[in-house]
Enzyme design. Structure first.
Site, PDB file in Angstrom:
ATOM      1  N   SER A  29       5.216  24.593   9.392  1.00 38.89           N
ATOM      2  CA  SER A  29       4.330  24.018   8.360  1.00 38.89           C
ATOM      3  C   SER A  29       2.866  24.248   8.720  1.00 38.89           C
ATOM      4  O   SER A  29       2.051  24.625   7.866  1.00 38.89           O
ATOM      5  CB  SER A  29       4.573  22.505   8.256  1.00 38.89           C
ATOM      6  OG  SER A  29       5.865  22.264   7.777  1.00 38.89           O
ATOM      7  N   ARG A  33      -0.157  26.784   6.952  1.00 36.73           N
ATOM      8  CA  ARG A  33      -1.426  26.171   6.528  1.00 36.73           C
ATOM      9  C   ARG A  33      -2.617  26.769   7.276  1.00 36.73           C
ATOM     10  O   ARG A  33      -3.700  26.914   6.703  1.00 36.73           O
ATOM     11  CB  ARG A  33      -1.351  24.653   6.717  1.00 36.73           C
ATOM     12  CG  ARG A  33      -0.450  23.981   5.660  1.00 36.73           C
ATOM     13  CD  ARG A  33      -0.035  22.593   6.117  1.00 36.73           C
ATOM     14  NE  ARG A  33       0.692  21.828   5.103  1.00 36.73           N
ATOM     15  CZ  ARG A  33       1.991  21.974   4.814  1.00 36.73           C
ATOM     16  NH1 ARG A  33       2.717  22.884   5.431  1.00 36.73           N
ATOM     17  NH2 ARG A  33       2.556  21.205   3.893  1.00 36.73           N
ATOM     18  N   GLY A 101      10.072  28.633   0.660  1.00 34.94           N
ATOM     19  CA  GLY A 101       9.612  27.716  -0.380  1.00 34.94           C
ATOM     20  C   GLY A 101       8.215  27.210  -0.089  1.00 34.94           C
ATOM     21  O   GLY A 101       7.385  27.049  -0.999  1.00 34.94           O
ATOM     22  N   SER A 174       7.522  15.156  -1.696  1.00 40.31           N
ATOM     23  CA  SER A 174       7.470  16.554  -1.260  1.00 40.31           C
ATOM     24  C   SER A 174       6.084  16.922  -0.768  1.00 40.31           C
ATOM     25  O   SER A 174       5.110  16.893  -1.530  1.00 40.31           O
ATOM     26  CB  SER A 174       7.869  17.484  -2.410  1.00 40.31           C
ATOM     27  OG  SER A 174       7.507  18.814  -2.093  1.00 40.31           O
ATOM     28  N   GLN A 176       5.297  19.846   0.047  1.00 36.40           N
ATOM     29  CA  GLN A 176       4.934  21.135  -0.554  1.00 36.40           C
ATOM     30  C   GLN A 176       4.199  20.913  -1.870  1.00 36.40           C
ATOM     31  O   GLN A 176       3.189  21.565  -2.152  1.00 36.40           O
ATOM     32  CB  GLN A 176       6.179  21.991  -0.791  1.00 36.40           C
ATOM     33  CG  GLN A 176       6.823  22.451   0.506  1.00 36.40           C
ATOM     34  CD  GLN A 176       8.096  23.226   0.285  1.00 36.40           C
ATOM     35  OE1 GLN A 176       8.551  23.392  -0.847  1.00 36.40           O
ATOM     36  NE2 GLN A 176       8.687  23.704   1.363  1.00 36.40           N
ATOM     37  N   ASP A 327      14.247  18.081   7.105  1.00 38.95           N
ATOM     38  CA  ASP A 327      14.841  19.351   7.549  1.00 38.95           C
ATOM     39  C   ASP A 327      15.871  19.157   8.661  1.00 38.95           C
ATOM     40  O   ASP A 327      16.503  20.129   9.092  1.00 38.95           O
ATOM     41  CB  ASP A 327      13.739  20.300   8.042  1.00 38.95           C
ATOM     42  CG  ASP A 327      12.863  20.786   6.895  1.00 38.95           C
ATOM     43  OD1 ASP A 327      13.333  20.785   5.734  1.00 38.95           O
ATOM     44  OD2 ASP A 327      11.703  21.160   7.150  1.00 38.95           O
ATOM     45  N   ARG A 403      18.623  26.864   8.904  1.00 38.24           N
ATOM     46  CA  ARG A 403      19.003  25.612   9.582  1.00 38.24           C
ATOM     47  C   ARG A 403      20.508  25.376   9.543  1.00 38.24           C
ATOM     48  O   ARG A 403      21.069  24.742  10.441  1.00 38.24           O
ATOM     49  CB  ARG A 403      18.233  24.433   8.988  1.00 38.24           C
ATOM     50  CG  ARG A 403      16.725  24.601   9.159  1.00 38.24           C
ATOM     51  CD  ARG A 403      15.949  23.322   9.049  1.00 38.24           C
ATOM     52  NE  ARG A 403      14.555  23.607   8.756  1.00 38.24           N
ATOM     53  CZ  ARG A 403      13.636  23.984   9.655  1.00 38.24           C
ATOM     54  NH1 ARG A 403      13.953  24.091  10.933  1.00 38.24           N
ATOM     55  NH2 ARG A 403      12.393  24.239   9.282  1.00 38.24           N
TER      56      ARG A 403
HETATM   57  C1  S3P Z   1       7.388  21.552   4.163  1.00 34.65           C
HETATM   58  C2  S3P Z   1       7.827  20.507   3.406  1.00 34.65           C
HETATM   59  C3  S3P Z   1       9.257  20.175   3.220  1.00 34.65           C
HETATM   60  C4  S3P Z   1      10.154  20.882   4.225  1.00 34.65           C
HETATM   61  C5  S3P Z   1       9.771  22.316   4.422  1.00 34.65           C
HETATM   62  C6  S3P Z   1       8.322  22.427   4.899  1.00 34.65           C
HETATM   63  C7  S3P Z   1       5.948  21.808   4.249  1.00 34.65           C
HETATM   64  O1  S3P Z   1       9.649  20.568   1.924  1.00 34.65           O
HETATM   65  O2  S3P Z   1      11.500  20.811   3.824  1.00 34.65           O
HETATM   66  O3  S3P Z   1      10.606  22.929   5.367  1.00 34.65           O
HETATM   67  O4  S3P Z   1       5.515  22.592   5.129  1.00 34.65           O
HETATM   68  O5  S3P Z   1       5.198  21.227   3.455  1.00 34.65           O
HETATM   69  P1  S3P Z   1       9.443  19.568   0.653  1.00 34.65           P
HETATM   70  O6  S3P Z   1       8.004  19.370   0.497  1.00 34.65           O
HETATM   71  O7  S3P Z   1      10.036  20.296  -0.518  1.00 34.65           O
HETATM   72  O8  S3P Z   1      10.214  18.328   1.010  1.00 34.65           O
END
Ligand code: S3P
Length: 450
Positions: A29, A33, A101, A174, A176, A327, A403
């Site tokens: 993450s 970023r 994602g 979320s 994300q 996760d 995972r």
């Molecule tokens: C993440 C947020 C999570 C997580 C992903 C990384 C991030 O997803 O599952 O592996 O870096 O913001 P969600 O925001 O969809 O829960």
């Protein structure tokens, strides 16, 4: 193994105890970023400890496509010469963000308030995942999204020429989506407000502050109210990426279930938005010591000493803990199979829209390995078989999900008969040194001919 190439089956068998020091790579993450915020600052951001997994490499490639200068200097050492907030240029080609994602959703937010058009695609897993959760708030800024049915990739985002700031209450917990809205808000005038009822990982907020944005977080009855002042001049930073607690989870959990193990995992994040698994393991009776608490890369960390734990009990995992361990449910369900009694995981429907439907993937694989499970739309229950009690002896489908692959390989390290995963190649997206690190601790992993 190749992240985007052919399937690589792998077998995991019970061997001796796991012993030694497990130095897991940088946080995924934070790595995404660091590249994205670096690209939005003017000047040179220097990054060390960057995760060089395929997901992050795909984000680096995308930042180059928007005009940032992204350079690798050595293992995990990268620089980003950014173009400034609103300075992205239009990519000349479709952006393939692979399996990620996080990459897709954060980058969509980042470009949505700049008057450029970008088309996103990804692998077969990412093309199944819902993007509406991000394009809904991006519409409010004035962006337009044209995707496949159900808001799936490939998708074209037309950035807003005259973005307006947004006040948005997250309908799902979320990070994300929260981050996509904050990133879009960077190039909107005025104040963008995001409200989250349940706290999710806060790396974007921490980094925005670090890069010099004005951001205020208030805890109210509605939840966390995050207010970002738009159009700041982001200042380049020196970013030391801490190790990934979600990757650390695999050697930690493997050591808990493999008889006689005793390992140390240094520098594991104790950030309250990421440490739910570790709280849960301790409640189950896991023998984990948290040594040398300190700060690394702006995150609270500790060195974890982990020993085989033969008397773990199943528990009810508090549903409100889900965002801080979202996760980690696949590997927790493996530990649960070696505990005594039931482990009940409720409030986990988000697992159905990860790299795979993780409730289904874990339930089917655990059943194939002789473990009784129950599931519904929002719940997974694992009936523990006690230490050494899992038969194993199956081939588990990983559905392009790193995972799931790592979880079943860990299960095979403690099961009575070896376990095969049909494709270990997705592990390269997040934990490219998994195989070497685990065999270095003593695990018996073998690649099988296709
Ligand atoms: C993440 C947020 C999570 C997580 C992903 C990384 C991030 O997803 O599952 O592996 O870096 O913001 P969600 O925001 O969809 O829960």
């Amino acid at each position: 193994m190749s992240g985007h190439g052919d399937a690589q089956p792998m077998k995991s068998a019970r061997g001796g105890p796991l012993r030694g020091v497990a130095e897991v790579p940088g946080d995924k993450s934070i790595s995404h970023r660091a590249l994205i915020f670096g690209a939005m600052a003017v000047g040179e951001t220097r990054i060390s400890g960057l995760l060089e997994g395929q997901d992050v490499l795909d984000t680096a490639k995308a930042m180059r496509a928007f005009g940032a200068n992204v350079t690798r200097h050595g293992d995990g050492v990268w620089t980003v010469n950014g173009v400034g907030v609103g300075g992205f240029s239009e990519p000349a080609d479709v952006l393939d963000v692979g399996n990620s994602g996080t990459g897709a959703r954060l980058i969509m937010g980042t470009m949505a308030t700049t008057p450029i058009t970008a088309t996103f695609t990804g692998d077969a897993s990412l093309r199944k995942r819902p993007m509406g959760r991000v394009t809904d708030p991006l519409h409010l800024f004035g962006a337009r999204a044209y995707g496949r049915q159900g808001g799936r990739l490939p998708m074209t985002i037309v950035g807003a020429a005259h973005p307006v700031p947004v006040r948005y209450a997250l309908p799902v917990a979320s990070a994300q989506v929260k981050s996509a809205v904050l990133l879009a808000g960077l190039n909107a005038p005025g104040e963008t407000v995001v409200i989250e009822r349940e706290p999710t990982r806060d790396h974007s907020e921490r980094m925005l502050l670090g890069f010099g944005a004005r951001l205020v977080v208030e805890k109210t009855a509605e939840g966390h109210v995050i207010t970002l002042t738009g159009q700041p001049d982001l200042r380049p930073q020196v970013v030391a990426v801490p190790r990934d607690p979600s990757s650390a989870a695999f050697p930690v959990c493997a050591a808990l279930i493999v008889d006689g193990s005793d390992i140390t995992v240094p520098g594991v994040s104790q950030n309250l938005t990421r440490n739910g698994l570790y709280l849960t393991l301790v409640e189950m009776g896991a023998e984990i010591e948290f040594l040398h608490p300190r700060e690394e890369g702006g995150e609270p960390v500790a060195d974890l000493r982990v020993r085989f734990s033969g008397s773990m009990q199943g528990i009810e995992v508090p549903p409100e803990r889900a965002p801080s361990m979202i996760d980690e449910y696949p590997i927790l369900s493996v530990v649960a199979a070696f505990a005594t009694g039931r482990t009940v995981m409720r409030g986990v429907k988000e697992l159905r829209v990860k790299e795979s439907d993780r409730i289904d993937a874990m339930a089917r694989g655990l059943e194939a390995c002789g473990v009784r499970v129950e599931e519904d739309a929002d719940t997974l229950i694992v009936h523990g078989m006690g230490p050494g009690g899992v038969p194993g002896g199956a081939t588990c489908a990983t559905h392009l999900d790193h995972r799931i692959a790592m979880s079943f390989l860990c299960l095979g390290m403690a099961a009575q008969r070896p376990v095969t995963v049909d494709d270990a190649s997705p592990i390269l997206t997040s934990f490219p040194i998994f195989e070497g690190l685990m065999t270095g601790l003593g695990a018996d992993l073998q690649r099988l001919a296709v």
